[in-house]
Design a protein around this motif. Structure first.
Motif, PDB file in Angstrom:
ATOM      1  N   GLU A   1      84.747  57.832  88.866  1.00  0.00           N
ATOM      2  CA  GLU A   1      82.952  57.899  88.510  1.00  0.00           C
ATOM      3  C   GLU A   1      82.226  57.177  88.634  1.00  0.00           C
ATOM      4  N   ALA A   2      82.365  55.516  87.991  1.00  0.00           N
ATOM      5  CA  ALA A   2      81.619  54.461  88.064  1.00  0.00           C
ATOM      6  C   ALA A   2      81.297  53.769  89.476  1.00  0.00           C
ATOM      7  N   ALA A   3      82.847  53.769  90.765  1.00  0.00           N
ATOM      8  CA  ALA A   3      81.680  53.334  92.103  1.00  0.00           C
ATOM      9  C   ALA A   3      81.340  54.258  92.417  1.00  0.00           C
ATOM     10  N   PHE A   4      80.942  55.911  92.538  1.00  0.00           N
ATOM     11  CA  PHE A   4      80.847  56.469  92.946  1.00  0.00           C
ATOM     12  C   PHE A   4      79.853  57.376  92.133  1.00  0.00           C
ATOM     13  N   PRO A   5      79.035  57.622  91.799  1.00  0.00           N
ATOM     14  CA  PRO A   5      77.981  58.192  90.947  1.00  0.00           C
ATOM     15  C   PRO A   5      78.029  59.368  90.754  1.00  0.00           C
ATOM     16  N   GLY A   6      78.016  59.909  92.302  1.00  0.00           N
ATOM     17  CA  GLY A   6      78.531  61.564  92.457  1.00  0.00           C
ATOM     18  C   GLY A   6      79.377  61.777  92.306  1.00  0.00           C
ATOM     19  N   TRP A   7      80.275  61.501  91.587  1.00  0.00           N
ATOM     20  CA  TRP A   7      81.379  61.910  91.332  1.00  0.00           C
ATOM     21  C   TRP A   7      81.758  62.315  90.007  1.00  0.00           C
ATOM     22  N   GLY A   8      82.248  63.489  89.440  1.00  0.00           N
ATOM     23  CA  GLY A   8      82.236  63.968  88.019  1.00  0.00           C
ATOM     24  C   GLY A   8      83.412  64.856  87.743  1.00  0.00           C
ATOM     25  N   SER A   9      84.015  64.823  86.831  1.00  0.00           N
ATOM     26  CA  SER A   9      84.969  65.816  86.673  1.00  0.00           C
ATOM     27  C   SER A   9      85.537  67.308  87.762  1.00  0.00           C
ATOM     28  N   GLU A  10      84.100  67.093  87.854  1.00  0.00           N
ATOM     29  CA  GLU A  10      84.498  68.527  88.985  1.00  0.00           C
ATOM     30  C   GLU A  10      84.524  68.031  90.114  1.00  0.00           C
ATOM     31  N   THR A  11      84.423  66.863  90.487  1.00  0.00           N
ATOM     32  CA  THR A  11      85.209  66.817  92.527  1.00  0.00           C
ATOM     33  C   THR A  11      86.307  66.070  91.829  1.00  0.00           C
ATOM     34  N   VAL A  12      86.327  65.365  90.637  1.00  0.00           N
ATOM     35  CA  VAL A  12      88.106  64.292  91.042  1.00  0.00           C
ATOM     36  C   VAL A  12      88.664  65.699  90.423  1.00  0.00           C
ATOM     37  N   ALA A  13      88.846  66.995  89.691  1.00  0.00           N
ATOM     38  CA  ALA A  13      89.403  68.578  89.868  1.00  0.00           C
ATOM     39  C   ALA A  13      89.454  69.034  91.565  1.00  0.00           C
ATOM     40  N   MET A  14      88.295  68.530  92.481  1.00  0.00           N
ATOM     41  CA  MET A  14      88.675  69.844  92.938  1.00  0.00           C
ATOM     42  C   MET A  14      89.654  68.888  94.580  1.00  0.00           C
ATOM     43  N   MET A  15      90.022  67.554  93.834  1.00  0.00           N
ATOM     44  CA  MET A  15      90.504  66.716  95.022  1.00  0.00           C
ATOM     45  C   MET A  15      91.836  67.817  95.463  1.00  0.00           C
ATOM     46  N   ALA A  16      91.572  67.259  93.327  1.00  0.00           N
ATOM     47  CA  ALA A  16      93.978  68.275  93.648  1.00  0.00           C
ATOM     48  C   ALA A  16      93.651  69.913  94.092  1.00  0.00           C
ATOM     49  N   ASN A  17      91.749  70.087  92.955  1.00  0.00           N
ATOM     50  CA  ASN A  17      92.340  71.889  94.093  1.00  0.00           C
ATOM     51  C   ASN A  17      92.353  72.087  95.552  1.00  0.00           C
TER      52      ASN A  17
END
Length: 534
Positions: free
Chosen positions: A104-120
């Motif tokens: 989230e620090a390296a890619f400001p557009g990423w949040g918990s939703e993006t991280v969860a979607m990668m696993a989703n």
């Protein structure tokens, strides 16, 4: 063995038995062994059992040869390569969750939703592709299926580094989504194939252990992902977003090299099955894919096991990938959460291996063992719940113990669920049964991940879903009727002989007692064939 050699073997056995049994006109069958010949002459059931044990221990090669089964050391290579592929695939699935703060620090557009979607994506693609992928491996064989899996995993790692040709963060995000999709498709067979590999390559006393090894190594991929914060720095004073992006870039290059190497290894040597089967049950022709699906949908016990397994495993497995968020509510940062997740996965693996080996050694009590493990896991999750509510004072050791106990005993049920389901559904293909279990489980996991997209939902709801699924999973399991048809066939628990009309003729059944009693199966007793007619 050629036809001439086969006839010579039968003539030789006939002559030997004539000399030992003094001309007793007994029909030649592959069930004859030295122990059976000696015991028949002495006409004593107790000696039959005793001599069987002695000869099986002292002369395993003779026993295996007379029963047309053989165990190959190659089975360990097959299991090792596939297990490592499963480990790496799971690591890619949980690539981002263990370093969410850094991402989230390296890619400001990423949040918990993006991280969860990668696993989703893993659960989405699993639900969409499990049927065609299982059909492909069931139709083309183990080698083609694993070759396709390794290609998809390698492709998923390579597309991520392709994004480094551009400085666009959007392009990088899109490539990461594509990589997650490819990796998720590969997971359909990574999670479904372990019982098939165990049945094709391993003897009965090692089958559940082999299944557990594959599942444990796949689960340990999460442990590998929790080591990533040792390579990728967390945001702190003196660490810029560009520094974190360089760390992530270096890590992804390493993963691309590993994925490509595994693909090359599978191409070089990964046979589908051994020349000679390792057990009697592996010689039985499995039902076709279409017929298996029809029988499964009509089998009450298989449907109950599927429901119990899905509710029991889905939520805890998905929770492990986003454990950081639940632990953050208890005041734990990314580094502390890493050690909680890493240690929990390691204990999970040890528990799964012990359970698999125990089930192989002492079989016949799977249902009771499952209930004991599920109750213990539920109690540990409840302990974590009272910590989150503030009922008791939160301490570090309590967080570790509650997470350890809940996840370890929960994962310990996986190999037992697979073993019980395969036994009840026999002779349906092991791959189809495993695909059904894991497919349904991933659908429930998908529903769990989708809850993260509810606006302002927070993370307190996670523990309630965890407790609810763990509790409800026990009810369908209580209604399951145990049946160990496959194990009974391999472990020779059937009556070895029956006297007919007072003569010395004996009929040797290659089907188990449970199979004979099942109305949907007709067992064929033959000296050269083992068949199930539906």
């Amino acid at each position: 063995m050629t036809v001439t050699a086969s006839r010579f073997k039968k003539k030789w056995w006939s002559w030997l038995r004539f000399r030992i049994c003094r001309g007793s006109p007994v029909r030649v069958t592959r069930r004859w062994s030295l122990s059976n010949i000696i015991a028949k002459c002495l006409n004593c059931t107790m000696i039959t059992r005793f001599t069987e044990v002695i000869f099986n221990v002292m002369y395993p090669s003779i026993t295996a040869h007379t029963k047309d089964v053989k165990i190959y050391p190659t089975r360990f290579w097959i299991l090792g390569v596939f297990s490592f592929l499963g480990w790496f695939q799971c690591l890619q699935w949980n690539l981002w969750g263990s370093m969410s703060e850094s991402v989230e620090a390296a890619f400001p557009g990423w949040g918990s939703e993006t991280v969860a979607m990668m696993a989703n994506w893993g659960t989405l693609t699993f639900s969409a592709f499990v049927v065609p992928m299982v059909w492909f491996m069931n139709h083309r064989g183990l080698r083609h299926g694993v070759l396709l899996c390794s290609a998809l995993v390698a492709g998923g790692t390579v597309v991520k580094i392709i994004s480094f040709t551009s400085d666009s963060q959007t392009f990088f995000t899109v490539m990461c989504h594509i990589g997650a999709i490819l990796n998720g498709i590969a997971g359909t067979l990574i999670m479904s194939a372990p019982p098939m590999i165990a049945a094709l390559w391993f003897p009965p006393q090692e089958r559940t252990t082999a299944t557990a090894v594959s599942q444990v190594l796949n689960q340990l991929g999460s442990a590998g992902s929790y080591l990533q914060p040792l390579v990728v720095r967390a945001p702190s004073e003196g660490v810029t977003p560009e520094d974190i992006r360089k760390d992530i870039r270096r890590l992804l290059y390493t993963y691309a090299g590993i994925g490509t190497a595994v693909f090359v290894i599978v191409v070089v040597y990964f046979p589908s099955k051994p020349p000679t089967p390792p057990s009697l049950s592996s010689q039985v022709d499995r039902l076709s894919f279409k017929t298996s699906l029809k029988k499964i949908l009509k089998n009450r016990d298989i449907l109950l096991i599927t429901a119990a397994y899905s509710m029991c495993i889905a939520v805890p497995s998905a929770w492990l990938t986003v454990l950081n968020y639940s632990l953050s509510d208890l005041g734990m940062g990314q580094t502390e959460a890493m050690w909680v997740g890493l240690s929990a996965v390691l204990i999970q693996g040890a528990t799964g291996l012990l359970v698999g080996r125990f089930t192989d050694l002492v079989y016949g009590h799977v249902k009771l063992s499952l209930l004991v493990f599920m109750v213990t896991s539920l109690a540990s999750f409840f302990w974590f719940y009272i910590l989150t509510t503030g009922t008791v004072t939160v301490t570090t050791w309590q967080i570790f113990m509650s997470v350890w106990g809940g996840l370890a005993f929960n994962f310990g049920t996986a190999p037992m669920f697979f073993e019980l389901a395969v036994e009840i559904a026999y002779p349906c293909p092991e791959l189809v049964i495993a695909g059904l279990l894991t497919g349904t489980m991933n659908i429930l996991g998908l529903c769990f991940y989708l809850l993260f997209f509810i606006p302002n939902v927070g993370y307190q709801w996670v523990i309630y879903v965890l407790l609810g699924s763990s509790s409800c999973s026990m009810f369908p399991l209580m209604l399951v009727r145990e049946d160990y048809s496959r194990s009974s066939l391999d472990r020779n628990r059937t009556d070895h002989s029956n006297t007919i009309d007072g003569n010395d003729n004996h009929a040797f059944s290659l089907c188990s007692e449970q199979d004979v009693k099942r109305p949907d199966i007709v067992c064929s007793k033959d000296s050269t064939d083992i068949k199930y007619e539906v």
